[in-house]
Enzyme design. Structure first.
Site, PDB file in Angstrom:
ATOM      1  N   GLU A  22      -9.932   1.482 -10.526  1.00 16.58           N
ATOM      2  CA  GLU A  22      -8.742   2.566 -10.381  1.00 16.58           C
ATOM      3  C   GLU A  22      -7.508   2.166 -10.155  1.00 16.58           C
ATOM      4  OE1 GLU A  22      -7.141   6.049  -9.455  1.00 16.58           O
ATOM      5  OE2 GLU A  22      -9.051   5.981 -10.273  1.00 16.58           O
ATOM      6  N   PRO A 224      34.172   8.266   9.599  1.00 19.20           N
ATOM      7  CA  PRO A 224      34.230   7.099  10.003  1.00 19.20           C
ATOM      8  C   PRO A 224      33.636   6.040   9.637  1.00 19.20           C
ATOM      9  CG  PRO A 224      32.725   8.717  11.444  1.00 19.20           C
ATOM     10  CD  PRO A 224      33.147   9.325  10.033  1.00 19.20           C
ATOM     11  N   ASP A 247      41.119   3.596   0.747  1.00  8.95           N
ATOM     12  CA  ASP A 247      41.691   2.646   1.618  1.00  8.95           C
ATOM     13  C   ASP A 247      40.670   1.532   2.030  1.00  8.95           C
ATOM     14  OD1 ASP A 247      43.700   4.241   2.030  1.00  8.95           O
ATOM     15  OD2 ASP A 247      43.035   5.515   3.631  1.00  8.95           O
ATOM     16  N   LYS A 269      45.839  -0.206   3.379  1.00 11.41           N
ATOM     17  CA  LYS A 269      46.570  -0.531   4.204  1.00 11.41           C
ATOM     18  C   LYS A 269      46.371  -0.780   5.571  1.00 11.41           C
ATOM     19  CE  LYS A 269      48.837   3.339   3.520  1.00 11.41           C
ATOM     20  NZ  LYS A 269      49.540   4.543   3.227  1.00 11.41           N
ATOM     21  N   GLY A 301      37.859   8.701   7.626  1.00  5.68           N
ATOM     22  CA  GLY A 301      38.150   9.642   8.715  1.00  5.68           C
ATOM     23  C   GLY A 301      38.768  10.757   7.762  1.00  5.68           C
ATOM     24  N   ILE A 305      44.441  13.503   9.267  1.00  7.88           N
ATOM     25  CA  ILE A 305      44.712  13.250  10.659  1.00  7.88           C
ATOM     26  C   ILE A 305      44.985  11.402  10.604  1.00  7.88           C
ATOM     27  CG2 ILE A 305      43.360  12.538  13.020  1.00  7.88           C
ATOM     28  CD1 ILE A 305      43.793  15.283  12.442  1.00  7.88           C
ATOM     29  N   THR A 330      36.809  12.931  11.460  1.00  8.28           N
ATOM     30  CA  THR A 330      37.841  11.989  12.127  1.00  8.28           C
ATOM     31  C   THR A 330      37.233  10.882  12.988  1.00  8.28           C
ATOM     32  OG1 THR A 330      39.861  11.885  12.754  1.00  8.28           O
ATOM     33  CG2 THR A 330      38.789  13.226  13.585  1.00  8.28           C
ATOM     34  N   ALA A 331      37.893   9.937  12.920  1.00  8.25           N
ATOM     35  CA  ALA A 331      37.197   8.877  13.795  1.00  8.25           C
ATOM     36  C   ALA A 331      37.064   9.278  15.108  1.00  8.25           C
ATOM     37  CB  ALA A 331      38.053   7.616  13.795  1.00  8.25           C
ATOM     38  N   MET A 382      44.501   3.083  15.993  1.00  6.99           N
ATOM     39  CA  MET A 382      45.544   1.834  15.523  1.00  6.99           C
ATOM     40  C   MET A 382      46.334   1.368  16.832  1.00  6.99           C
ATOM     41  SD  MET A 382      46.705   3.598  11.887  1.00  6.99           S
ATOM     42  CE  MET A 382      47.090   5.217  12.746  1.00  6.99           C
ATOM     43  N   GLY A 411      33.216   2.043  14.589  1.00  4.56           N
ATOM     44  CA  GLY A 411      32.302   3.302  15.043  1.00  4.56           C
ATOM     45  C   GLY A 411      31.440   3.873  14.056  1.00  4.56           C
TER      46      GLY A 411
END
Length: 460
Positions: A22, A224, A247, A269, A301, A305, A330-331, A382, A411
């Protein structure tokens, strides 16, 4: 990725299958559909393979395996389930032939994936031999998503491909044409079973094609970090993009969702490492859109924001460039949730402030201290390098030194790290972080992170 995915052209190629049970039959069914010339080596064959031999669909040699049988073969399958399989694998590999040993990934050069077919559309799913039952479940889920007549749409596109290439010389215009075909009336008619109507609709679309194409910029929130937190709209934008400017904080797993032939440009950045200035980013977005490209500005994020999305939108709109926004988680929301922190709580916090620890031109980023003093939750983006200044300003505003605080690094990702404590010890907590993006949560609700932090320290 432990193995390289690909599709083999076995049309009229010789393939040797060793074994007549088989397991061999299952592989031979696939090989026959791929047009291979199958030769089976086995002392005995099951009923299915015996019928295939009688009907001339496969060749059979009632013999034991010997390396000489590999002469002229393009591919080898070993399916005896016995020690012979190891002999076949060694002999094939000695001759530079690819071999698959059924249920023995350790002996195989390739594995046979779970397969979904819609005409010329073939989808293969592999787990590198580790979880075949899971593959069956995944295949069933994908089967349910794919239209039954998807193969008919592919066949129609193949029929017109050469004509479209001759009529529409510009690659960007041609790409838009096919997108309209696959997303519009042509596809709808195919899926409804109206192939004649689909053909007519495609010809009408081709006759009405425009020679110019307008560029467009989408400001897309990547969330995030966890790729499963991407919105459906964001994933669609990544698959449609011609070029993606992203980013440094965007997770590699999210970049894997970008269309493979799209151009990718890092414009990240990070504090102390500004690789591309905002003015240059703005100019690049406008320049690529002016060339008619679908441009995605991918931001960690949410674009609006602390993402400078508003600045980029203003710049593009002032130059008449179409721009749209796809929001992201957002984070503050994503990271707090995975750390077990409710940002608002009817017994602990009735308000929430999102602030940046690094504002433009030296602006005071700590004017929100009175909000924390009033019992609201404050989330600082930040702000790791400002931990001491944040503590001192809050203490100066009358905030209790025992107010709970939490720091969340990376996170929602697999390497997320959470530490928790009290306001007076914030600088010491901050010293434990710094290898990734860090979010500061200040307020009574941060006490919920204590259990998470303890658990992570114990498992480290």
């Amino acid at each position: 990725m432990q193995s390289f995915p690909g599709f083999l052209n076995l049309q009229d190629r010789a393939v040797l299958v060793v074994g007549g049970g088989e397991n061999a039959a299952r592989k031979i069914r696939l090989l026959a559909r791929a047009g291979a010339r199958v030769q089976v080596v086995a002392a005995d064959l099951n009923a299915e393979l015996s019928l295939a031999v009688a009907e001339g669909r496969i060749a059979h040699r009632a013999d034991t395996f010997s390396p000489a049988l590999l002469d002229g073969m393009r591919l080898v399958i070993a399916a005896t389930g016995e020690a012979t399989d190891e002999i076949v694998a060694a002999a094939a590999q000695a001759r530079g032939l690819l071999v698959n040993v059924v249920d023995r990934a350790d002996l195989s050069d390739f594995t046979v994936p779970a397969i979904i077919e819609r005409g010329d559309i073939t989808i293969g799913i592999s787990s590198n031999g580790t979880a075949p039952l899971l593959l069956g479940r995944i295949r069933a889920q994908i089967e349910a998503l794919l239209p039954a007549r998807l193969g008919d749409l592919a066949a129609l596109a193949g029929e017109f491909r050469g004509t479209v290439a001759r009529v529409i010389r510009d690659a960007a215009v041609r790409k838009r044409f096919w997108e309209r075909v696959f997303d519009g009336a042509v596809a709808a008619k195919i899926h409804a079973g109206d192939r004649s109507g689909a053909r007519s609709a495609l010809m009408a679309e081709l006759n009405a094609v425009q020679d110019t194409v307008s560029g467009h910029v989408q400001l897309v929130g990547a969330g995030p970090g966890d790729p499963d937190l991407l919105t459906i709209a964001a994933q669609r934008a990544l698959m449609d993009a011609d070029i993606v400017l992203y980013d440094a904080l965007v997770a590699p797993e999210i970049l894997d969702r970008v269309r493979r032939d799209a151009e990718r440009i890092l414009v990240g950045k990070r504090k102390g490492r500004h690789s591309v200035g905002q003015d240059e980013i703005n100019a690049q977005l406008a320049a690529h859109a002016a060339l008619g490209k679908r441009v995605v500005r991918l931001k960690a994020g949410d674009p609006f924001i602390f993402g400078r999305g508003g600045e980029e939108m203003d710049y593009l709109q002032a130059r008449g460039i179409a721009v749209s926004v796809i929001p992201g988680i957002t984070a503050a929301l994503g990271c707090a949730a995975t750390a077990g922190i409710p940002l608002t709580h009817r017994d602990l916090s009735h308000g929430l402030s999102l602030v940046s620890g690094q504002l433009k031109d030296g602006e005071d980023s700590l004017a929100w201290a009175d909000r924390a003093a009033a019992g609201e939750t404050v989330v600082v983006y930040m702000g790791l390098s400002q931990a001491t200044a944040i503590r001192d300003r809050l203490l100066g505003a009358g905030v209790a030194p025992t107010l709970p605080v939490a720091l969340i690094e990376n996170g929602t990702r697999r390497d997320q790290q959470v530490s928790a404590g009290q306001l007076y010890g914030l600088p010491a907590l901050a010293a434990q972080h710094g290898n990734g993006a860090v979010l500061l949560v200040i307020g009574n609700v941060a006490a919920y992170a204590q259990a998470t932090a303890t658990q992570q320290r114990r498992s480290a």
